[in-house]
Design an enzyme around this catalytic site. Structure first.
Site, PDB file in Angstrom:
ATOM      1  N   ASP A 152     -23.330  62.427  -2.492  1.00 49.09           N
ATOM      2  CA  ASP A 152     -22.339  63.498  -2.914  1.00 49.09           C
ATOM      3  C   ASP A 152     -22.280  64.440  -1.758  1.00 49.09           C
ATOM      4  O   ASP A 152     -21.007  64.497  -1.447  1.00 49.09           O
ATOM      5  CB  ASP A 152     -22.617  64.270  -4.129  1.00 49.09           C
ATOM      6  CG  ASP A 152     -21.830  65.111  -4.509  1.00 49.09           C
ATOM      7  OD1 ASP A 152     -21.289  65.954  -3.916  1.00 49.09           O
ATOM      8  OD2 ASP A 152     -21.422  65.239  -5.772  1.00 49.09           O
TER       9      ASP A 152
ATOM     10  N   LEU B 109     -18.861  65.685  -7.626  1.00 47.45           N
ATOM     11  CA  LEU B 109     -18.465  64.279  -7.499  1.00 47.45           C
ATOM     12  C   LEU B 109     -19.250  63.318  -7.933  1.00 47.45           C
ATOM     13  O   LEU B 109     -18.920  62.251  -8.724  1.00 47.45           O
ATOM     14  CB  LEU B 109     -18.589  64.134  -6.058  1.00 47.45           C
ATOM     15  CG  LEU B 109     -17.551  64.895  -5.247  1.00 47.45           C
ATOM     16  CD1 LEU B 109     -17.476  64.564  -3.653  1.00 47.45           C
ATOM     17  CD2 LEU B 109     -16.269  65.213  -5.527  1.00 47.45           C
ATOM     18  N   ASP B 110     -20.588  63.539  -8.042  1.00 43.12           N
ATOM     19  CA  ASP B 110     -21.701  62.561  -8.805  1.00 43.12           C
ATOM     20  C   ASP B 110     -21.513  62.790 -10.317  1.00 43.12           C
ATOM     21  O   ASP B 110     -21.363  61.737 -11.066  1.00 43.12           O
ATOM     22  CB  ASP B 110     -23.110  63.041  -8.339  1.00 43.12           C
ATOM     23  CG  ASP B 110     -23.640  62.186  -7.171  1.00 43.12           C
ATOM     24  OD1 ASP B 110     -23.300  61.073  -7.119  1.00 43.12           O
ATOM     25  OD2 ASP B 110     -24.453  62.717  -6.418  1.00 43.12           O
ATOM     26  N   HIS B 111     -21.630  63.979 -10.894  1.00 40.44           N
ATOM     27  CA  HIS B 111     -21.633  64.127 -12.161  1.00 40.44           C
ATOM     28  C   HIS B 111     -20.151  63.655 -12.572  1.00 40.44           C
ATOM     29  O   HIS B 111     -20.016  62.934 -13.758  1.00 40.44           O
ATOM     30  CB  HIS B 111     -21.799  65.666 -12.783  1.00 40.44           C
ATOM     31  CG  HIS B 111     -23.250  65.877 -12.468  1.00 40.44           C
ATOM     32  ND1 HIS B 111     -24.076  65.817 -13.484  1.00 40.44           N
ATOM     33  CD2 HIS B 111     -23.855  66.771 -11.479  1.00 40.44           C
ATOM     34  CE1 HIS B 111     -25.211  66.139 -13.031  1.00 40.44           C
ATOM     35  NE2 HIS B 111     -25.236  67.036 -11.751  1.00 40.44           N
TER      36      HIS B 111
ATOM     37  N   GLY C 206     -19.920  60.146 -12.815  1.00 37.99           N
ATOM     38  CA  GLY C 206     -20.835  59.569 -13.808  1.00 37.99           C
ATOM     39  C   GLY C 206     -20.033  59.594 -15.256  1.00 37.99           C
ATOM     40  O   GLY C 206     -20.063  58.454 -16.078  1.00 37.99           O
TER      41      GLY C 206
END
Length: 462
Positions: A327, A354-356, A359
């Site tokens: 991220d 961006l990660d969350h 996901g």
């Protein structure tokens, strides 16, 4: 949310069943991070509600999206503690550094990434931040990027949005935030026939998920599937280190095992698991798993009816398609870091959004694929990337006006205290953020806490 829901090929009328509790001032940033977070969670919750209706029978339940719960979840790695002890966050060598012509961002949280960074810079093992700063000060940022990547490390030159858009980011223009497509035929249950084991509270009951992902987007996606009743087995290679603190955050509801796919016995075990799996989620750089027959097409060929979801940092195409990434590096490359910076140096988003966000989007796409498979069978492919979520943040998400009657938390007000959960585990008292995926009759918590990483047997429980 409407455009993101449409990218999943879903009923355009269904978003009317979503209600929002908006709290202005959360996830403050120059970019519309709060709106991105709200949208990705809403799409995921709606996909879960839709699957509950398809597999359990009845109407699609109403969905509730609460900004405070969303914010806590997007900070979940900051909230998790065991007996009051928290993880260490970013490692000292994971940060921005000045170079001769700008800035570079490095990622060295894992020991092998730190070692490769130091080797690429010609520094001894154990070199401190001062030595790294001196080594970088006289070099060009792009030169550092190429040298470190060639050594297997992680470093990205900080770019502005225009430079990114003219290079690696060019293929993203006009593309949806993710791909969801039917890639082959496979038998499925008759349309409208409920699955006996599913319920509104467990729409993924009976679904088996092989989780081949690492920090952070993939584990968030599979953590969400486990919340909804799926039997999720995370599989890691024994030679790759993992943080127990990270697993305490993203391992809720899952089991975790170690298999070395280079060994024939472990490979046979994996193939046995795959033979009855419903979903495979991979989060390694594109191509890294191909030698084990784990490319999306190879998986689908061996297991018709499978839902294969692949997520990556850079998107699997273009000059960076096969690179590793995280991220923080995607923020640096795409212009986000410069946008969020104070002018004199780069900055970062208020969460690893961006990660969350990716996901929850991956989980939503898997849930939609399961809904379509329940209705008419098929083999399904999901493709997502942090860069595509970054593009959604910078080009496809509008900042919303405060909700009428909402109490602002910025400019003098206090942000609401996050609602966290606690439970006793064999390893101690665990505190964690609850899932923000919420709908009428849906689950409130995971069925089991995270165990010790890599300690479970490689078998299904359902």
């Amino acid at each position: 949310m409407t455009h993101t829901w449409a990218a999943l090929g879903a009923d355009p009328e269904t978003p009317e069943r979503v209600a929002y509790h908006r709290v202005p001032g959360l996830l403050p940033s120059r970019l519309p991070v709060a709106e991105l977070a709200r949208t990705t969670v809403a799409v995921c919750a709606l996909a879960a509600a839709e699957l509950a209706a398809a597999r359990g029978g009845g109407a699609v339940p109403r969905v509730a999206v609460d900004d405070a719960a969303v914010t806590a979840a997007f900070h979940s790695e900051r909230h998790v503690t065991l007996d009051g002890r928290s993880g260490g966050g970013f490692a000292p060598l994971s940060r921005f550094w000045r170079t001769a012509d700008g800035w570079v961002r490095t990622h060295a949280n894992y020991p092998h990434h730190r070692d490769r960074l130091l080797t690429a810079l010609g520094l001894p093992a154990g070199a401190d931040g001062g030595a790294v700063a001196d080594a970088l000060a006289g070099r060009r940022a792009v030169e550092v990027e190429e040298t470190v990547y060639a050594a297997g490390g992680l470093a990205v030159a900080v770019r502005d949005a225009d430079t990114w858009a003219a290079g690696q980011g060019a293929p993203l223009a006009g593309r949806p935030v993710l791909d969801l497509e039917r890639t082959g035929d496979a038998p499925g249950p008759a349309a409208g026939v409920p699955f006996a084991g599913a319920s509104v509270g467990a729409p993924c009951a009976g679904i088996r998920v092989l989780d081949l992902t690492r920090v952070l987007a993939g584990p968030v996606a599979t953590r969400t599937l486990s919340l909804l009743g799926a039997d999720v087995l995370r599989v890691d290679a024994p030679e790759l280190p993992e943080s127990q603190e990270a697993h305490d955050d993203t391992g809720n509801g899952k089991r975790s095992t170690l298999l070395d796919l280079r060994r024939s016995a472990d490979r046979r075990t994996f193939e046995e698991l795959l033979s009855t799996a419903d979903v495979v989620v991979t989060g390694y750089r594109p191509g890294a798993l191909d030698r084990f027959g784990l490319a999306p097409g190879a998986l689908a060929e061996r297991r018709p009816g499978l839902v294969v979801a692949r997520l990556s940092a850079w998107g699997g195409s273009g000059p960076w398609g096969g690179r590793r990434g995280f991220d923080s590096l995607v923020q640096a490359a795409t212009g986000i870091a410069l946008t969020e910076g104070g002018g004199s140096e780069p900055g970062a988003l208020p969460a690893q959004a961006l990660d969350h966000g990716t996901g929850y989007l991956v989980a939503a796409a898997v849930l939609r694929a399961l809904t379509e498979r329940h209705r008419g069978g098929g083999t399904w492919r999901v493709e997502a990337a942090l860069t595509r979520t970054a593009h959604l943040l910078t080009h496809g998400t509008d900042r919303e006006d405060p909700a009428p009657g909402a109490s602002p938390t910025a400019g003098g007000g206090a942000a609401p205290t996050p609602r966290l959960l606690e439970r006793d585990t064999p390893r101690g008292r665990l505190r964690y953020a609850p899932s923000p995926v919420s709908y009428e009759g849906g689950p409130r918590d995971w069925a089991r806490p995270p165990g010790r990483w890599g300690a479970d047997a490689p078998r299904w429980t359902t």
